[in-house]
Write a protein that holds these residues in place. Structure first.
Motif, PDB file in Angstrom:
ATOM      1  N   THR A 199       4.599  12.277   1.314  1.00 36.66           N
ATOM      2  CA  THR A 199       4.331  10.841   1.373  1.00 36.66           C
ATOM      3  C   THR A 199       4.199  10.446   2.834  1.00 36.66           C
ATOM      4  O   THR A 199       4.978  10.894   3.673  1.00 36.66           O
ATOM      5  CB  THR A 199       5.471  10.043   0.712  1.00 36.66           C
ATOM      6  OG1 THR A 199       5.574  10.448  -0.657  1.00 36.66           O
ATOM      7  CG2 THR A 199       5.211   8.552   0.774  1.00 36.66           C
ATOM      8  N   VAL A 200       3.202   9.626   3.115  1.00 37.39           N
ATOM      9  CA  VAL A 200       2.930   9.183   4.477  1.00 37.39           C
ATOM     10  C   VAL A 200       2.908   7.662   4.493  1.00 37.39           C
ATOM     11  O   VAL A 200       2.260   7.043   3.656  1.00 37.39           O
ATOM     12  CB  VAL A 200       1.570   9.717   4.985  1.00 37.39           C
ATOM     13  CG1 VAL A 200       1.283   9.235   6.399  1.00 37.39           C
ATOM     14  CG2 VAL A 200       1.511  11.233   4.894  1.00 37.39           C
ATOM     15  N   ILE A 201       3.614   7.076   5.445  1.00 33.91           N
ATOM     16  CA  ILE A 201       3.541   5.642   5.691  1.00 33.91           C
ATOM     17  C   ILE A 201       2.953   5.478   7.090  1.00 33.91           C
ATOM     18  O   ILE A 201       3.518   5.977   8.066  1.00 33.91           O
ATOM     19  CB  ILE A 201       4.928   4.965   5.641  1.00 33.91           C
ATOM     20  CG1 ILE A 201       5.656   5.275   4.339  1.00 33.91           C
ATOM     21  CG2 ILE A 201       4.798   3.466   5.895  1.00 33.91           C
ATOM     22  CD1 ILE A 201       5.022   4.722   3.104  1.00 33.91           C
ATOM     23  N   ALA A 202       1.812   4.824   7.169  1.00 30.47           N
ATOM     24  CA  ALA A 202       1.166   4.568   8.457  1.00 30.47           C
ATOM     25  C   ALA A 202       1.150   3.062   8.699  1.00 30.47           C
ATOM     26  O   ALA A 202       0.691   2.307   7.841  1.00 30.47           O
ATOM     27  CB  ALA A 202      -0.250   5.123   8.466  1.00 30.47           C
ATOM     28  N   GLN A 203       1.668   2.653   9.847  1.00 31.32           N
ATOM     29  CA  GLN A 203       1.740   1.237  10.200  1.00 31.32           C
ATOM     30  C   GLN A 203       0.802   0.971  11.370  1.00 31.32           C
ATOM     31  O   GLN A 203       0.828   1.701  12.365  1.00 31.32           O
ATOM     32  CB  GLN A 203       3.158   0.863  10.592  1.00 31.32           C
ATOM     33  CG  GLN A 203       4.164   1.110   9.491  1.00 31.32           C
ATOM     34  CD  GLN A 203       5.590   0.835   9.951  1.00 31.32           C
ATOM     35  OE1 GLN A 203       5.823   0.002  10.808  1.00 31.32           O
ATOM     36  NE2 GLN A 203       6.532   1.555   9.380  1.00 31.32           N
ATOM     37  N   LEU A 204      -0.002  -0.080  11.224  1.00 31.11           N
ATOM     38  CA  LEU A 204      -0.981  -0.437  12.246  1.00 31.11           C
ATOM     39  C   LEU A 204      -0.897  -1.933  12.515  1.00 31.11           C
ATOM     40  O   LEU A 204      -0.763  -2.724  11.582  1.00 31.11           O
ATOM     41  CB  LEU A 204      -2.400  -0.098  11.787  1.00 31.11           C
ATOM     42  CG  LEU A 204      -2.646   1.328  11.300  1.00 31.11           C
ATOM     43  CD1 LEU A 204      -2.523   1.408   9.799  1.00 31.11           C
ATOM     44  CD2 LEU A 204      -3.993   1.805  11.732  1.00 31.11           C
TER      45      LEU A 204
END
Length: 101
Positions: free
Chosen positions: A6-11
């Protein structure tokens, strides 16, 4: 069989670039979902912050996620990040410990 990655990417969008960033991120969804190993690729925006975007991704393996980072559509997006983003992309890699109900 190992658990999915699982990947959480915040931008964070630069001020005035919120719409442009949203459009650029939305454009990543169809080609990414078509990639081998991509189980989920969901874009979210913070309820109380129109410039805060988050991807929730699920990949079959770390290798398939790594291959995603080399695709033309993602490389093209990354080339635009200086104009769109306020700061770096924050990425968290997770392994599920227990399923939910």
């Amino acid at each position: 069989m190992p658990e999915n990655l699982t990947v959480i990417a915040q931008l964070r969008a630069k001020s005035g670039q919120e719409t442009a960033l949203r459009e650029a991120l939305t454009a990543l969804i169809p080609p990414t979902l078509a990639e081998p190993g991509c189980i989920a690729y969901d874009l979210h925006r913070a309820v109380d912050d129109q410039g805060s975007f988050h991807f929730y991704e699920v990949w079959r393996s770390p290798e398939e996620h790594a291959a995603n980072l080399k695709t033309p559509h993602l490389r093209s997006f990354l080339a635009r990040t200086p104009e769109l983003l306020d700061g770096d992309i924050q990425v968290t890699l997770l392994r599920r410990l227990a399923p939910g109900s």
